[in-house]
Scaffold this active site. Sequence first.
Site, PDB file in Angstrom:
ATOM      1  NE  ARG A 123      43.982  39.867 -69.134  1.00 11.83           N
ATOM      2  CZ  ARG A 123      44.491  39.920 -70.354  1.00 11.83           C
ATOM      3  NH1 ARG A 123      46.014  40.633 -69.619  1.00 11.83           N
ATOM      4  NH2 ARG A 123      44.348  40.132 -71.058  1.00 11.83           N
ATOM      5  CB  CYS A 124      42.037  41.755 -59.672  1.00  9.91           C
ATOM      6  SG  CYS A 124      42.251  42.448 -58.391  1.00  9.91           S
ATOM      7  N   GLY A 125      42.837  38.802 -58.808  1.00  8.50           N
ATOM      8  CA  GLY A 125      41.868  37.741 -57.731  1.00  8.50           C
ATOM      9  C   GLY A 125      41.067  38.282 -57.348  1.00  8.50           C
ATOM     10  CG  LEU A 126      39.771  41.377 -54.168  1.00  9.35           C
ATOM     11  CD1 LEU A 126      40.471  43.287 -53.983  1.00  9.35           C
ATOM     12  CD2 LEU A 126      40.039  40.426 -53.104  1.00  9.35           C
ATOM     13  CB  THR A 127      37.884  39.717 -61.135  1.00  9.55           C
ATOM     14  OG1 THR A 127      39.409  40.384 -61.690  1.00  9.55           O
ATOM     15  CG2 THR A 127      37.314  39.943 -62.514  1.00  9.55           C
TER      16      THR A 127
END
Length: 175
Positions: A49-53
């Site tokens: 659940r990360c912007g970098l996923t």
Amino acid sequence: MLLGILISCALSAQSNAFHDFVVETIDGKPFAFSQLKGKKVLIVNVASRCGLTPQYTQLQLLYEKYKDSGFVIIGFPSNDFMNQEPGTNEEIAEFCTSTYGVTFPIMAKISVKGDEKTAPLYRWLTEKERNGKEDAPMQWNFQKFMIDEEGTWVGSLAPNDKDFGYKVSTWIEQK
């Protein structure tokens, strides 16, 4: 007493060698890094659940391109950054395969930062006194660490490094 000191020293020395680590896979089995001898390894702390996923896509492409050339990516889910990996190991495994088609090894969820709770591998990856090369404090999810065929720490890449695919490819293709 002397025997205890010698055993303690031997164990400390062993923990400073990359290929001596044994970790747990996402399905609860031991994974010995000794089986990685002779391979270039990219260690990545991951989160669902990360912007970098979306980096999972590029990581999977790198893995597919180079896996038969002595390269492996190992993902370590971590919930250390703003609770961006809250799921169980089973939920994480399902997410990785169904959303991104991940086939590179994913290990059990661990802690990658924090004085007392940091996993031994991540202490080795981030502390010069352990890896023998440099300090590389954890910045965020998707920080990458490059380890060569002999188990030597080569370098780290920032989580938001947009050129990480090119940099990893260049490193892999170096002879």
